[in-house]
Write a protein that holds these residues in place. Structure first.
Motif, PDB file in Angstrom:
ATOM      1  N   ALA A   1     -11.906   8.045 -13.011  1.00 60.86           N
ATOM      2  CA  ALA A   1     -10.875   7.883 -13.327  1.00 60.86           C
ATOM      3  C   ALA A   1      -9.935   8.208 -11.647  1.00 60.86           C
ATOM      4  O   ALA A   1      -9.573   7.074 -10.690  1.00 60.86           O
ATOM      5  N   GLU A   2     -10.328   8.860 -11.040  1.00 57.95           N
ATOM      6  CA  GLU A   2      -9.991   9.584  -9.813  1.00 57.95           C
ATOM      7  C   GLU A   2     -10.150   8.633  -8.504  1.00 57.95           C
ATOM      8  O   GLU A   2      -9.860   8.466  -7.998  1.00 57.95           O
ATOM      9  N   ALA A   3     -11.506   8.727  -8.605  1.00 57.38           N
ATOM     10  CA  ALA A   3     -12.736   7.576  -8.129  1.00 57.38           C
ATOM     11  C   ALA A   3     -12.194   6.290  -7.971  1.00 57.38           C
ATOM     12  O   ALA A   3     -12.003   5.929  -7.489  1.00 57.38           O
ATOM     13  N   ILE A   4     -12.410   5.491  -9.282  1.00 57.61           N
ATOM     14  CA  ILE A   4     -11.608   3.769  -8.904  1.00 57.61           C
ATOM     15  C   ILE A   4     -10.786   3.720  -8.724  1.00 57.61           C
ATOM     16  O   ILE A   4     -10.223   3.458  -8.087  1.00 57.61           O
ATOM     17  N   GLN A   5      -8.770   5.490  -9.108  1.00 57.92           N
ATOM     18  CA  GLN A   5      -8.071   4.965  -8.334  1.00 57.92           C
ATOM     19  C   GLN A   5      -7.892   4.716  -6.838  1.00 57.92           C
ATOM     20  O   GLN A   5      -7.292   4.594  -6.144  1.00 57.92           O
ATOM     21  N   LEU A   6      -8.665   6.475  -6.778  1.00 58.67           N
ATOM     22  CA  LEU A   6      -8.712   6.569  -5.214  1.00 58.67           C
ATOM     23  C   LEU A   6      -9.739   4.924  -4.204  1.00 58.67           C
ATOM     24  O   LEU A   6      -8.850   4.450  -2.827  1.00 58.67           O
ATOM     25  N   LEU A   7     -10.601   4.567  -5.092  1.00 62.51           N
ATOM     26  CA  LEU A   7     -11.204   2.984  -4.622  1.00 62.51           C
ATOM     27  C   LEU A   7     -10.114   1.947  -4.302  1.00 62.51           C
ATOM     28  O   LEU A   7     -10.170   1.247  -3.467  1.00 62.51           O
ATOM     29  N   ILE A   8      -9.297   1.887  -5.865  1.00 61.97           N
ATOM     30  CA  ILE A   8      -7.997   0.699  -5.948  1.00 61.97           C
ATOM     31  C   ILE A   8      -7.423   1.501  -4.102  1.00 61.97           C
ATOM     32  O   ILE A   8      -6.600   0.112  -3.120  1.00 61.97           O
ATOM     33  N   TRP A   9      -6.793   2.594  -4.429  1.00 57.88           N
ATOM     34  CA  TRP A   9      -5.377   2.811  -3.381  1.00 57.88           C
ATOM     35  C   TRP A   9      -6.155   2.713  -2.122  1.00 57.88           C
ATOM     36  O   TRP A   9      -4.883   2.260  -0.984  1.00 57.88           O
ATOM     37  N   ASN A  10      -6.959   2.590  -1.659  1.00 56.89           N
ATOM     38  CA  ASN A  10      -7.742   2.886  -0.467  1.00 56.89           C
ATOM     39  C   ASN A  10      -7.610   1.732   0.285  1.00 56.89           C
ATOM     40  O   ASN A  10      -8.168   1.279   1.549  1.00 56.89           O
ATOM     41  N   ALA A  11      -8.315   0.958  -1.116  1.00 54.52           N
ATOM     42  CA  ALA A  11      -8.711  -0.551  -0.758  1.00 54.52           C
ATOM     43  C   ALA A  11      -7.482  -1.242  -0.153  1.00 54.52           C
ATOM     44  O   ALA A  11      -7.119  -2.195   0.947  1.00 54.52           O
ATOM     45  N   HIS A  12      -6.195  -1.016  -1.329  1.00 49.30           N
ATOM     46  CA  HIS A  12      -5.234  -0.998  -0.790  1.00 49.30           C
ATOM     47  C   HIS A  12      -4.359  -1.235   0.419  1.00 49.30           C
ATOM     48  O   HIS A  12      -4.074  -2.094   0.944  1.00 49.30           O
ATOM     49  N   ALA A  13      -4.582   0.122   0.831  1.00 51.83           N
ATOM     50  CA  ALA A  13      -4.346  -0.104   2.515  1.00 51.83           C
ATOM     51  C   ALA A  13      -4.714  -0.387   3.700  1.00 51.83           C
ATOM     52  O   ALA A  13      -4.698  -0.492   4.610  1.00 51.83           O
ATOM     53  N   LEU A  14      -5.923  -0.908   2.717  1.00 49.85           N
ATOM     54  CA  LEU A  14      -6.878  -1.984   3.838  1.00 49.85           C
ATOM     55  C   LEU A  14      -6.235  -2.925   4.627  1.00 49.85           C
ATOM     56  O   LEU A  14      -6.358  -3.876   5.261  1.00 49.85           O
ATOM     57  N   GLY A  15      -5.284  -3.779   3.625  1.00 50.05           N
ATOM     58  CA  GLY A  15      -4.925  -4.793   3.704  1.00 50.05           C
ATOM     59  C   GLY A  15      -5.594  -5.277   3.431  1.00 50.05           C
ATOM     60  O   GLY A  15      -7.036  -5.912   2.980  1.00 50.05           O
ATOM     61  N   PRO A  16      -4.902  -7.192   3.631  1.00 43.56           N
ATOM     62  CA  PRO A  16      -5.913  -7.755   3.023  1.00 43.56           C
ATOM     63  C   PRO A  16      -7.449  -8.343   4.196  1.00 43.56           C
ATOM     64  O   PRO A  16      -8.339  -8.627   3.182  1.00 43.56           O
ATOM     65  N   GLU A  17      -7.391  -8.107   5.176  1.00 36.99           N
ATOM     66  CA  GLU A  17      -8.221  -8.934   5.306  1.00 36.99           C
ATOM     67  C   GLU A  17      -9.509  -7.294   6.032  1.00 36.99           C
ATOM     68  O   GLU A  17     -10.167  -7.522   5.719  1.00 36.99           O
TER      69      GLU A  17
END
Length: 109
Positions: free
Chosen positions: A50-66
């Protein structure tokens, strides 16, 4: 102060989930996907999925759309047709076309 019962702890946890608008996400995946997640977790010393998935979501979102686009792109498998297979398909198609041409040239009975 007496220790809280299991029901009291469960009730408090449930109330906190409601207060924080917490929702459980469930996802079924096959062995290959689980292997990739486990490898990512091992690379970064993460022990909880759960921690890994949450971090992946947050970090991918922080990268922005492109920036997140490559991580969310659907992998496509490319297949290069071997020349021998292409030649065989062409020959069979030509044979079928010739057969159809001969059939069309037959006089009507």
């Amino acid at each position: 102060m007496a220790a809280k019962s299991q029901k009291e702890r469960d009730d408090k946890a449930a109330a906190k989930r409601i207060e924080m608008d917490e929702k459980e996400l469930r996802h079924r995946c096959r062995r290959g996907t689980r292997d990739k997640l486990e490898e990512l977790m091992a690379w970064h010393g993460i022990t909880e999925q759960a921690e890994a998935i949450q971090l992946l979501i947050w970090n991918a979102h922080a990268l922005g759309p492109e920036g997140s686009a490559p991580a969310l792109a659907i992998p496509r498998h490319e297949y290069a047709l071997p020349e021998s297979v292409a030649r065989t398909l062409y020959q069979q198609g030509a044979k079928e076309a010739a057969s159809m041409d001969r059939f069309e040239q037959l006089p009507n009975s």
